[in-house]
Each structure stands twice: as structure tokens, then as C-alpha cells.
Scaffold this motif. Structure first.
Motif, mmCIF file in Angstrom:
data_model
loop_
_atom_site.group_PDB
_atom_site.id
_atom_site.type_symbol
_atom_site.label_atom_id
_atom_site.label_comp_id
_atom_site.label_asym_id
_atom_site.label_seq_id
_atom_site.Cartn_x
_atom_site.Cartn_y
_atom_site.Cartn_z
ATOM 1 N N ASN A 187 17.202 42.911 -28.587
ATOM 2 C CA ASN A 187 18.328 42.007 -28.349
ATOM 3 C C ASN A 187 19.525 42.483 -29.175
ATOM 4 O O ASN A 187 19.518 42.419 -30.409
ATOM 5 C CB ASN A 187 17.937 40.580 -28.747
ATOM 6 N N ALA A 188 20.563 42.973 -28.486
ATOM 7 C CA ALA A 188 21.719 43.537 -29.184
ATOM 8 C C ALA A 188 22.432 42.510 -30.050
ATOM 9 O O ALA A 188 22.959 42.845 -31.122
ATOM 10 C CB ALA A 188 22.688 44.140 -28.169
ATOM 11 N N ASP A 189 22.468 41.253 -29.616
ATOM 12 C CA ASP A 189 23.121 40.213 -30.410
ATOM 13 C C ASP A 189 22.355 39.979 -31.718
ATOM 14 O O ASP A 189 22.959 39.776 -32.774
ATOM 15 C CB ASP A 189 23.213 38.916 -29.614
ATOM 16 N N TYR A 190 21.022 40.007 -31.625
ATOM 17 C CA TYR A 190 20.218 39.847 -32.841
ATOM 18 C C TYR A 190 20.478 41.003 -33.802
ATOM 19 O O TYR A 190 20.660 40.797 -35.006
ATOM 20 C CB TYR A 190 18.726 39.768 -32.521
ATOM 21 N N VAL A 191 20.489 42.218 -33.274
ATOM 22 C CA VAL A 191 20.712 43.394 -34.121
ATOM 23 C C VAL A 191 22.055 43.296 -34.845
ATOM 24 O O VAL A 191 22.161 43.567 -36.043
ATOM 25 C CB VAL A 191 20.627 44.690 -33.297
ATOM 26 N N ALA A 192 23.089 42.876 -34.123
ATOM 27 C CA ALA A 192 24.411 42.731 -34.730
ATOM 28 C C ALA A 192 24.410 41.642 -35.802
ATOM 29 O O ALA A 192 24.979 41.816 -36.893
ATOM 30 C CB ALA A 192 25.450 42.427 -33.655
ATOM 31 N N ASP A 193 23.782 40.507 -35.501
ATOM 32 C CA ASP A 193 23.730 39.416 -36.469
ATOM 33 C C ASP A 193 22.889 39.794 -37.682
ATOM 34 O O ASP A 193 23.217 39.427 -38.817
ATOM 35 C CB ASP A 193 23.163 38.152 -35.819
ATOM 36 N N MET A 194 21.798 40.521 -37.452
ATOM 37 C CA MET A 194 20.959 40.960 -38.560
ATOM 38 C C MET A 194 21.759 41.840 -39.518
ATOM 39 O O MET A 194 21.681 41.685 -40.745
ATOM 40 C CB MET A 194 19.743 41.721 -38.046
ATOM 41 N N ASP A 195 22.539 42.743 -38.960
ATOM 42 C CA ASP A 195 23.363 43.603 -39.809
ATOM 43 C C ASP A 195 24.354 42.775 -40.615
ATOM 44 O O ASP A 195 24.551 43.010 -41.813
ATOM 45 C CB ASP A 195 24.100 44.621 -38.947
ATOM 46 N N THR A 196 24.966 41.776 -39.975
ATOM 47 C CA THR A 196 25.920 40.906 -40.673
ATOM 48 C C THR A 196 25.251 40.141 -41.801
ATOM 49 O O THR A 196 25.771 40.056 -42.921
ATOM 50 C CB THR A 196 26.556 39.913 -39.681
#
Length: 205
Positions: A187-196
Motif C-alpha cells: 500500500n503506497a499510502d502506508y509506505v508514505a505515512d510510515m516514512d513520515t
């Protein structure tokens, strides 16, 4: 909120690295505490984040203030809060395979076990190894000037990513950890949020 797996409940070790997270959706979401705007929570030496920051204040003498980026869609959940678990955010919109993605923040006084921040990190890694968990990725970093390490591993067939922070302040040492899990790492949104969330985690005085 659902239950932890039995293995994870038994394995809640010094910094919570083996915490398995929420296996079902939350039933007790507390939105009463709104995160402060990132600009107001900025601290010298800490990484910048444009996400609102959820502040988890110290509970005892010598403890640091913990701050966790809270991207859109991630809600505060208080079901698991304890002396060790200082805060949890979950994203029910990203739920997959009966698992709710979550970020769990833990804090443990390690003064009696480790006089240095690096020893705090080493103890956390040793706890994983002693429980048969292999660290697949590891990178050193600084969190608000404190020695830290990002690690990746697999727990109960789910990918886990965490930041371990070794904190030393006025004769005391602490392990501050944020751990994230999902059942859908594509899930690309999860990956982005995880990085944040992981890159913006703050531990400060």
C-alpha cells in the motif's frame, strides 16, 4: 480494538519491539486529544515534519517528551496505553487481512541495565535475537541528537519497521521505540505515512 496474538502478548519486552499490534479494528478510539501543529512542536535538533505532532508527555522524573507525527487518517487509540505503551495511532482505512496498521510508541527506563544509549540499542537488538527474530535491515541515525537505529524484521508473517532511540539524560537512560506494522506493505499510502511517522519521531527534553 481487537486482541494481541498470544505470542506477542507474552513477548512485550523492554522496548516493545515484539509488540504485534492490533489484529482487529479498534473499539476505543480517543479523539479528545488533538495533535499540536508541527510548527508549534518544533524542537532544536529534531527532524522536520509537516504532519501534525501527537505529544506524549513524560509521566515520571527524568523522562523525555515523545512526539509522533500523525498523518491524515491515523487516529489516537488508548486501549493499549500502559506504563510501557505510551501511545498508539491506527489507520482503519488501510485495514487489510483482518489487521489494522498501527504505530506503537513505548518508553522504558533502562538505567539499571544500560549506562549508555548505544547499550540500550544493543539490548533491544539482543532481545529480538533471543526470541528468534532476525533483523533484516538496520541503519544508524540520530533522533533529536540521540543515538538511534531503524530496523526492519518480520513478525507473524507481517513486516515490521521500528526506530529504537537510546536516551541518556541526567544520570538516567531510556529506551524510546516507535514500531509500525501492516498486513499490506504494498500500500503506497502506508509506505508514505510510515516514512513520515518513523522519520519524524521525536524524543526531547
Amino acid at each position: 480494538m481487537g486482541r494481541f496474538s498470544r505470542r506477542a502478548a507474552a513477548a512485550l519486552l523492554c522496548g516493545g519491539l515484539l509488540l504485534a499490534g492490533c489484529s482487529a479494528g479498534p473499539k476505543d478510539v480517543d479523539n479528545a486529544t488533538e495533535p499540536a501543529p508541527a510548527a508549534e512542536a518544533a524542537a532544536d535538533g529534531c527532524a522536520y515534519t509537516d504532519a501534525p505532532l501527537l505529544t506524549l508527555p513524560p509521566r515520571g522524573p527524568g523522562e523525555p517528551t515523545l512526539e509522533l507525527p500523525q498523518p491524515r487518517g491515523w487516529e489516537r487509540n488508548t486501549t493499549m496505553d500502559s506504563e510501557t505503551v505510551r501511545g498508539v495511532i491506527v489507520n482503519t482505512g488501510m485495514r487489510a487481512d483482518d489487521f489494522t496498521p498501527n504505530a506503537v510508541v513505548t518508553l522504558v527506563d533502562m538505567t539499571a541495565k544500560s549506562p549508555t544509549p548505544q547499550q540500550v540499542i544493543d539490548i533491544e537488538l539482543a532481545e529480538l535475537s533471543s526470541n528468534g527474530v532476525a533483523v533484516e535491515t538496520a541503519d544508524t541515525m540520530l533522533v533529536c541528537g540521540h543515538p538511534a537505529m531503524t530496523v526492519g524484521y518480520t513478525l507473524e508473517s507481517r513486516p515490521v519497521n521500528a526506530v529504537i532511540v537510546g536516551v541518556a539524560h541526567e544520570g538516567k537512560t531510556f529506551s524510546a521505540v516507535v514500531t509500525m506494522q501492516t498486513a499490506d506493505p504494498t500500500n503506497a499510502d502506508y509506505v508514505a505515512d510510515m516514512d513520515t511517522i518513523l522519520s519524524g519521531f521525536r524524543v526531547s527534553y
